[in-house]
Design a protein around this motif. Structure first.
Motif, PDB file in Angstrom:
ATOM      1  N   VAL A 109       7.562  11.651   6.077  1.00 19.24           N
ATOM      2  CA  VAL A 109       7.216  10.817   7.238  1.00 19.24           C
ATOM      3  C   VAL A 109       6.052   9.912   6.848  1.00 19.24           C
ATOM      4  N   PRO A 110       6.166   8.596   6.907  1.00 24.50           N
ATOM      5  CA  PRO A 110       5.015   7.752   6.589  1.00 24.50           C
ATOM      6  C   PRO A 110       3.931   7.854   7.651  1.00 24.50           C
ATOM      7  N   SER A 111       2.685   7.986   7.182  1.00 29.07           N
ATOM      8  CA  SER A 111       1.568   7.806   8.089  1.00 29.07           C
ATOM      9  C   SER A 111       1.033   6.395   7.804  1.00 29.07           C
ATOM     10  N   SER A 112      -0.180   6.111   8.268  1.00 26.87           N
ATOM     11  CA  SER A 112      -0.670   4.729   8.145  1.00 26.87           C
ATOM     12  C   SER A 112      -2.194   4.702   8.155  1.00 26.87           C
ATOM     13  N   ILE A 113      -2.742   3.630   7.607  1.00 26.54           N
ATOM     14  CA  ILE A 113      -4.208   3.470   7.665  1.00 26.54           C
ATOM     15  C   ILE A 113      -4.642   3.300   9.116  1.00 26.54           C
ATOM     16  N   ALA A 114      -3.668   3.138  10.001  1.00 24.54           N
ATOM     17  CA  ALA A 114      -3.969   2.997  11.436  1.00 24.54           C
ATOM     18  C   ALA A 114      -4.550   4.283  12.029  1.00 24.54           C
ATOM     19  N   VAL A 115      -4.551   5.386  11.247  1.00 23.04           N
ATOM     20  CA  VAL A 115      -5.176   6.616  11.760  1.00 23.04           C
ATOM     21  C   VAL A 115      -6.702   6.466  11.771  1.00 23.04           C
ATOM     22  N   TYR A 116      -7.175   5.496  10.981  1.00 27.78           N
ATOM     23  CA  TYR A 116      -8.624   5.254  10.947  1.00 27.78           C
ATOM     24  C   TYR A 116      -8.998   4.299  12.087  1.00 27.78           C
ATOM     25  N   ASN A 123     -13.542   2.140   2.465  1.00 28.46           N
ATOM     26  CA  ASN A 123     -13.203   3.031   1.362  1.00 28.46           C
ATOM     27  C   ASN A 123     -13.163   4.513   1.765  1.00 28.46           C
ATOM     28  N   PRO A 124     -12.568   4.807   2.927  1.00 27.58           N
ATOM     29  CA  PRO A 124     -12.519   6.202   3.385  1.00 27.58           C
ATOM     30  C   PRO A 124     -11.583   7.045   2.515  1.00 27.58           C
ATOM     31  N   SER A 125     -11.946   8.335   2.399  1.00 22.09           N
ATOM     32  CA  SER A 125     -11.029   9.262   1.726  1.00 22.09           C
ATOM     33  C   SER A 125     -10.177   9.919   2.816  1.00 22.09           C
ATOM     34  N   GLU A 126      -9.306  10.843   2.414  1.00 31.34           N
ATOM     35  CA  GLU A 126      -8.404  11.510   3.368  1.00 31.34           C
ATOM     36  C   GLU A 126      -9.191  12.286   4.416  1.00 31.34           C
ATOM     37  N   ARG A 127     -10.401  12.699   4.093  1.00 32.11           N
ATOM     38  CA  ARG A 127     -11.148  13.554   5.027  1.00 32.11           C
ATOM     39  C   ARG A 127     -12.096  12.748   5.906  1.00 32.11           C
ATOM     40  N   ALA A 128     -12.052  11.409   5.829  1.00 34.37           N
ATOM     41  CA  ALA A 128     -12.914  10.608   6.712  1.00 34.37           C
ATOM     42  C   ALA A 128     -12.414  10.745   8.148  1.00 34.37           C
ATOM     43  N   ILE A 161       2.616   9.609   3.347  1.00 38.37           N
ATOM     44  CA  ILE A 161       1.560   8.767   2.768  1.00 38.37           C
ATOM     45  C   ILE A 161       0.994   7.886   3.873  1.00 38.37           C
ATOM     46  N   ARG A 162      -0.316   7.718   3.866  1.00 34.89           N
ATOM     47  CA  ARG A 162      -0.951   6.763   4.788  1.00 34.89           C
ATOM     48  C   ARG A 162      -0.761   5.373   4.198  1.00 34.89           C
ATOM     49  N   LEU A 163       0.270   4.679   4.644  1.00 28.26           N
ATOM     50  CA  LEU A 163       0.604   3.392   4.051  1.00 28.26           C
ATOM     51  C   LEU A 163      -0.323   2.295   4.593  1.00 28.26           C
ATOM     52  N   LEU A 227       0.054  19.551  -4.447  1.00 31.78           N
ATOM     53  CA  LEU A 227      -0.377  18.744  -3.295  1.00 31.78           C
ATOM     54  C   LEU A 227      -1.442  19.467  -2.478  1.00 31.78           C
ATOM     55  N   ARG A 228      -2.511  18.731  -2.178  1.00 33.25           N
ATOM     56  CA  ARG A 228      -3.554  19.335  -1.324  1.00 33.25           C
ATOM     57  C   ARG A 228      -3.421  18.835   0.115  1.00 33.25           C
ATOM     58  N   PHE A 229      -2.603  17.815   0.330  1.00 29.33           N
ATOM     59  CA  PHE A 229      -2.381  17.329   1.698  1.00 29.33           C
ATOM     60  C   PHE A 229      -0.884  17.271   1.971  1.00 29.33           C
ATOM     61  N   GLN A 230      -0.483  17.324   3.248  1.00 30.18           N
ATOM     62  CA  GLN A 230       0.926  17.125   3.580  1.00 30.18           C
ATOM     63  C   GLN A 230       1.178  15.635   3.810  1.00 30.18           C
ATOM     64  N   CYS A 231       0.631  15.100   4.919  1.00 29.19           N
ATOM     65  CA  CYS A 231       1.019  13.745   5.327  1.00 29.19           C
ATOM     66  C   CYS A 231      -0.153  12.784   5.332  1.00 29.19           C
ATOM     67  N   GLU A 232      -1.199  13.073   4.525  1.00 29.89           N
ATOM     68  CA  GLU A 232      -2.453  12.320   4.690  1.00 29.89           C
ATOM     69  C   GLU A 232      -2.870  11.540   3.450  1.00 29.89           C
ATOM     70  N   TYR A 233      -1.998  11.449   2.442  1.00 25.83           N
ATOM     71  CA  TYR A 233      -2.426  10.772   1.214  1.00 25.83           C
ATOM     72  C   TYR A 233      -2.628   9.264   1.432  1.00 25.83           C
ATOM     73  N   ASN A 234      -3.821   8.791   1.088  1.00 26.04           N
ATOM     74  CA  ASN A 234      -4.086   7.343   1.093  1.00 26.04           C
ATOM     75  C   ASN A 234      -3.477   6.705  -0.151  1.00 26.04           C
ATOM     76  N   ILE A 235      -2.844   5.557   0.000  1.00 21.91           N
ATOM     77  CA  ILE A 235      -2.588   4.729  -1.192  1.00 21.91           C
ATOM     78  C   ILE A 235      -2.924   3.278  -0.845  1.00 21.91           C
ATOM     79  N   SER A 236      -3.386   2.536  -1.842  1.00 23.88           N
ATOM     80  CA  SER A 236      -3.607   1.109  -1.627  1.00 23.88           C
ATOM     81  C   SER A 236      -3.380   0.410  -2.961  1.00 23.88           C
TER      82      SER A 236
END
Ligand code: VAH
Length: 309
Positions: A109-116, A123-128, A161-163, A227-236
């Protein structure tokens, strides 16, 4: 069998053929809410907000993996929050529940940078902190939390992935805040001018579609233990301002008259970080983008000049 929902969308229309190329021995069933194109490949009309339709297609084809792409994007979701809730939240919940009931192997399931949101610095990491300001972003925070919950509670392997914004030339995005990064190419080649709906200094993380497709497939095949995350990986893949994009397009095609008239989507763009820390994806499953801005502009112009003629 792999089921792709939202297969006619910006990502789905490129992920589906990429999956078919990669897994020539696996049946890939494409689905979307509209009735399908008359192609030889399996296609089903599926409204993900109706769980019985999801169950029916999983049973009919004995589906074991779902790439769930059906969703409203950020701007469309703000125009129609009701529908965004139905599709992005109820639709996802239906897919997860069917995944649990039928014991599916994997759900992507794609996530998105829109969670921020505004509470997050660049430059947030997954835990921001995730402080979304859109129904779309809220639905993606819930998606991330549900993915972790279903993994921990039912051992259902949900990944994503947080697309960032995706730049592509095959199917235009519909209702995204980052659509300007695609529309600018179409208009530049078609008319030589484009009015952006964001300020010229608006900088957002982006990725070229080819890199996004590679990332989605690579993550879907990664070893769970890596994998340390399920659906939260940032990529850019890269990050650029609207004016940097205009300069590169002008260098590439000569005359290009860009204007900037921010509308309601500016506040959504301003709530997102301009850059992402994607070191976790790089170290856990080998994320490594191929496209920088020059290569992206070349690819987009070359493909659209062929298409627009
Ligand atoms: C949108 N393209 O604009 C999507 C994406 C980060 C942007 O979520 O809503």
């Amino acid at each position: 069998t792999i089921l792709v929902t939202g297969a006619l969308g910006q990502i789905g229309s490129e992920l589906t053929p990429a999956l078919r190329d990669r897994y020539d021995d696996v049946r890939i069933v494409a689905s979307d809410i509209e009735s399908g194109p008359d192609v030889s490949q399996p296609y089903e009309t599926v409204d993900v907000t109706d769980r019985s339709q999801v169950e029916a297609v999983v049973e009919k084809y004995d589906v074991d993996t779902v790439f769930h792409l059906a969703a409203l994007l950020s701007a469309a979701g703000e125009q129609n929050p009701d529908k965004a809730f139905e599709v992005n939240i109820q639709g996802l919940y239906n897919v997860l529940e069917v995944g649990r009931e039928y014991g599916l192997n994997r759900i992507v399931v794609p996530s998105s940078i829109a969670v921020y949101g505004p509470a997050t610095r660049n430059n947030p990491s997954e835990r921001a902190i995730r402080s979304p300001t859109t129904m779309y972003g809220i639905s993606k925070v819930l998606a991330e939390n549900l993915a972790t919950y279903y993994y921990q509670t039912y051992d259902l392997d949900v990944r994503g992935i947080r697309l960032p914004g995706i730049v592509s030339h095959k199917t235009r995005p519909d209702g995204g805040t980052t659509d300007y990064a695609v529309d600018a190419f179409y208009e530049a080649i078609d008319t030589g001018e484009y009015t952006y709906f964001v300020r010229k200094d608006t900088r957002l993380p982006m990725v070229y579609m080819a890199d996004a497709i590679d990332a989605i497939i690579t993550l879907s095949e990664a070893d769970k233990s890596d994998l340390r995350f399920q659906c939260e990986y940032n990529i850019s893949g890269l990050s650029f301002t609207a004016s940097e994009l205009s300069e590169r397009i002008e260098e590439r095609i000569g005359r290009f008259n860009a204007r900037y008239e921010p509308d309601g989507r500016q506040s959504i763009a301003d709530s997102w970080p301009s850059t992402l820390d994607d070191s976790a994806a790089r170290s856990d499953w080998g994320w490594s983008p191929e496209y920088d801005l020059d290569r992206l502009v070349d690819e987009m112009v070359r493909n659209l000049q062929r298409k627009v003629k």
